[in-house]
Design a protein around this motif. Structure first.
Motif, mmCIF file in Angstrom:
data_model
loop_
_atom_site.group_PDB
_atom_site.id
_atom_site.type_symbol
_atom_site.label_atom_id
_atom_site.label_comp_id
_atom_site.label_asym_id
_atom_site.label_seq_id
_atom_site.Cartn_x
_atom_site.Cartn_y
_atom_site.Cartn_z
ATOM 1 N N ILE A 1 0.846 -1.202 0.000
ATOM 2 C CA ILE A 1 0.000 0.000 0.000
ATOM 3 C C ILE A 1 0.880 1.250 0.000
ATOM 4 N N GLY A 2 1.976 1.216 0.760
ATOM 5 C CA GLY A 2 2.907 2.346 0.788
ATOM 6 C C GLY A 2 3.467 2.646 -0.591
ATOM 7 N N ALA A 3 3.763 1.593 -1.352
ATOM 8 C CA ALA A 3 4.273 1.784 -2.718
ATOM 9 C C ALA A 3 3.214 2.430 -3.598
ATOM 10 N N LYS A 4 1.959 2.037 -3.421
ATOM 11 C CA LYS A 4 0.883 2.644 -4.212
ATOM 12 C C LYS A 4 0.696 4.112 -3.836
ATOM 13 N N VAL A 5 0.776 4.422 -2.554
ATOM 14 C CA VAL A 5 0.643 5.812 -2.111
ATOM 15 C C VAL A 5 1.809 6.631 -2.659
ATOM 16 N N GLU A 6 3.012 6.069 -2.604
ATOM 17 C CA GLU A 6 4.184 6.777 -3.137
ATOM 18 C C GLU A 6 4.021 7.054 -4.626
ATOM 19 N N ARG A 7 3.529 6.078 -5.357
ATOM 20 C CA ARG A 7 3.317 6.280 -6.795
ATOM 21 C C ARG A 7 2.235 7.327 -7.046
ATOM 22 N N ALA A 8 1.190 7.342 -6.233
ATOM 23 C CA ALA A 8 0.142 8.361 -6.383
ATOM 24 C C ALA A 8 0.700 9.757 -6.102
ATOM 25 N N ILE A 9 1.565 9.852 -5.104
ATOM 26 C CA ILE A 9 2.192 11.139 -4.785
ATOM 27 C C ILE A 9 3.099 11.573 -5.933
ATOM 28 N N ASP A 10 3.868 10.638 -6.486
ATOM 29 C CA ASP A 10 4.751 10.968 -7.613
ATOM 30 C C ASP A 10 3.953 11.430 -8.831
ATOM 31 N N LEU A 11 2.856 10.752 -9.116
ATOM 32 C CA LEU A 11 2.014 11.147 -10.244
ATOM 33 C C LEU A 11 1.373 12.513 -9.994
ATOM 34 N N SER A 12 0.919 12.747 -8.777
ATOM 35 C CA SER A 12 0.350 14.052 -8.424
ATOM 36 C C SER A 12 1.399 15.154 -8.546
ATOM 37 N N GLY A 13 2.613 14.857 -8.098
ATOM 38 C CA GLY A 13 3.701 15.824 -8.211
ATOM 39 C C GLY A 13 3.999 16.161 -9.662
ATOM 40 N N ALA A 14 4.000 15.149 -10.531
ATOM 41 C CA ALA A 14 4.259 15.379 -11.959
ATOM 42 C C ALA A 14 3.165 16.249 -12.570
ATOM 43 N N LEU A 15 1.911 15.956 -12.225
ATOM 44 C CA LEU A 15 0.801 16.750 -12.767
ATOM 45 C C LEU A 15 0.852 18.194 -12.265
ATOM 46 N N LEU A 16 1.151 18.372 -10.996
ATOM 47 C CA LEU A 16 1.259 19.720 -10.445
ATOM 48 C C LEU A 16 2.411 20.488 -11.108
ATOM 49 N N CYS A 17 3.542 19.822 -11.328
ATOM 50 C CA CYS A 17 4.683 20.469 -11.974
ATOM 51 C C CYS A 17 4.370 20.827 -13.430
ATOM 52 N N LEU A 18 3.640 19.970 -14.120
ATOM 53 C CA LEU A 18 3.245 20.297 -15.485
ATOM 54 C C LEU A 18 2.299 21.493 -15.512
ATOM 55 N N LEU A 19 1.431 21.587 -14.529
ATOM 56 C CA LEU A 19 0.542 22.741 -14.425
ATOM 57 C C LEU A 19 1.358 24.017 -14.174
ATOM 58 N N MET A 20 2.321 23.948 -13.290
ATOM 59 C CA MET A 20 3.192 25.103 -13.024
ATOM 60 C C MET A 20 3.995 25.467 -14.272
ATOM 61 N N ALA A 21 4.466 24.469 -15.002
ATOM 62 C CA ALA A 21 5.212 24.728 -16.238
ATOM 63 C C ALA A 21 4.315 25.397 -17.272
ATOM 64 N N TYR A 22 3.066 24.992 -17.343
ATOM 65 C CA TYR A 22 2.120 25.609 -18.277
ATOM 66 C C TYR A 22 1.962 27.099 -17.976
ATOM 67 N N PHE A 23 1.706 27.417 -16.702
ATOM 68 C CA PHE A 23 1.547 28.823 -16.335
ATOM 69 C C PHE A 23 2.868 29.589 -16.497
ATOM 70 N N GLY A 24 3.968 28.925 -16.206
ATOM 71 C CA GLY A 24 5.266 29.557 -16.424
ATOM 72 C C GLY A 24 5.508 29.852 -17.893
ATOM 73 N N ALA A 25 5.112 28.923 -18.757
ATOM 74 C CA ALA A 25 5.276 29.126 -20.204
ATOM 75 C C ALA A 25 4.405 30.280 -20.690
ATOM 76 N N LYS A 26 3.192 30.380 -20.166
ATOM 77 C CA LYS A 26 2.325 31.505 -20.531
ATOM 78 C C LYS A 26 2.968 32.829 -20.123
ATOM 79 N N GLY A 27 3.502 32.873 -18.917
ATOM 80 C CA GLY A 27 4.166 34.087 -18.447
ATOM 81 C C GLY A 27 5.435 34.387 -19.231
ATOM 82 N N THR A 28 6.179 33.334 -19.570
ATOM 83 C CA THR A 28 7.404 33.512 -20.350
ATOM 84 C C THR A 28 7.081 34.090 -21.717
ATOM 85 N N PHE A 29 6.089 33.522 -22.374
ATOM 86 C CA PHE A 29 5.701 33.986 -23.701
ATOM 87 C C PHE A 29 5.207 35.429 -23.652
ATOM 88 N N SER A 30 4.363 35.746 -22.678
ATOM 89 C CA SER A 30 3.844 37.104 -22.527
ATOM 90 C C SER A 30 4.974 38.094 -22.262
#
Length: 173
Positions: free
Chosen positions: A90-119
């Protein structure tokens, strides 16, 4: 034959190590330049007017760009109380869920960063400083670092699914 993703992971790790070495070198360079600037001013020279702002930019870029390496090394702040209290499967599944959530959050931050960079690039905005690095470059560092973090989180997700997975405690080079 080694899968392409394994080759990319090795190459990404080497790239992160190269960035970490450059960041360490920049910190060493600024640690050398600060006393030089001090003595230069005390001896009547002009000194290095750009040094303070250069150090700010260097530390900013260093912290953001080396964050994927820190995540890879497991040297970031991490509380494993919940993971160690859970059964291993179960710990491994929770760790993988956290890693996937972290990746999605970082991609969201990169998206907003790219919008700001372009602007910022379109409007060519500059900071009110002596050392004027265009804002799109600063925001570009932010964007690139979050893309790198997302990649590292996805690699962590991939590694956590392996039976021989161990949490890295190897800190440093």
């Amino acid at each position: 034959m080694t899968p392409l993703i394994d080759k990319f992971e090795v190459l990404f790790e080497k790239f992160n190590i190269w960035i970490a070495i450059c960041v360490a070198g920049s910190i060493g360079l600024f640690a050398t330049l600060v006393p030089f600037d001090f003595f230069s001013r005390k001896l009547g020279g002009r000194g290095l007017e750009w040094l303070n702002e250069g150090a700010e930019y260097g530390l900013y870029a260093g912290v953001f760009l080396s964050s994927a390496w820190v995540l890879y090394k497991g040297a970031h702040v991490r509380v494993d109380i919940i993971l160690t209290a859970l059964p291993a499967r179960i710990g491994a599944k929770v760790e993988r869920a956290i890693d996937l959530s972290g990746a999605l959050l970082c991609l969201l931050m990169a998206y907003f960063g790219a919008k700001g960079t372009f602007s910022s690039y379109i409007f060519w905005s500059l900071p009110d400083k002596d050392l004027q690095v265009p804002n799109w470059i600063v925001l570009g560092v932010f964007t690139v670092s979050f893309v790198m973090l997302a990649i590292e989180f996805l690699f962590r997700y991939r590694r956590a699914g392996r039976p021989d997975h161990e949490i890295s405690t190897d800190i440093g080079f």
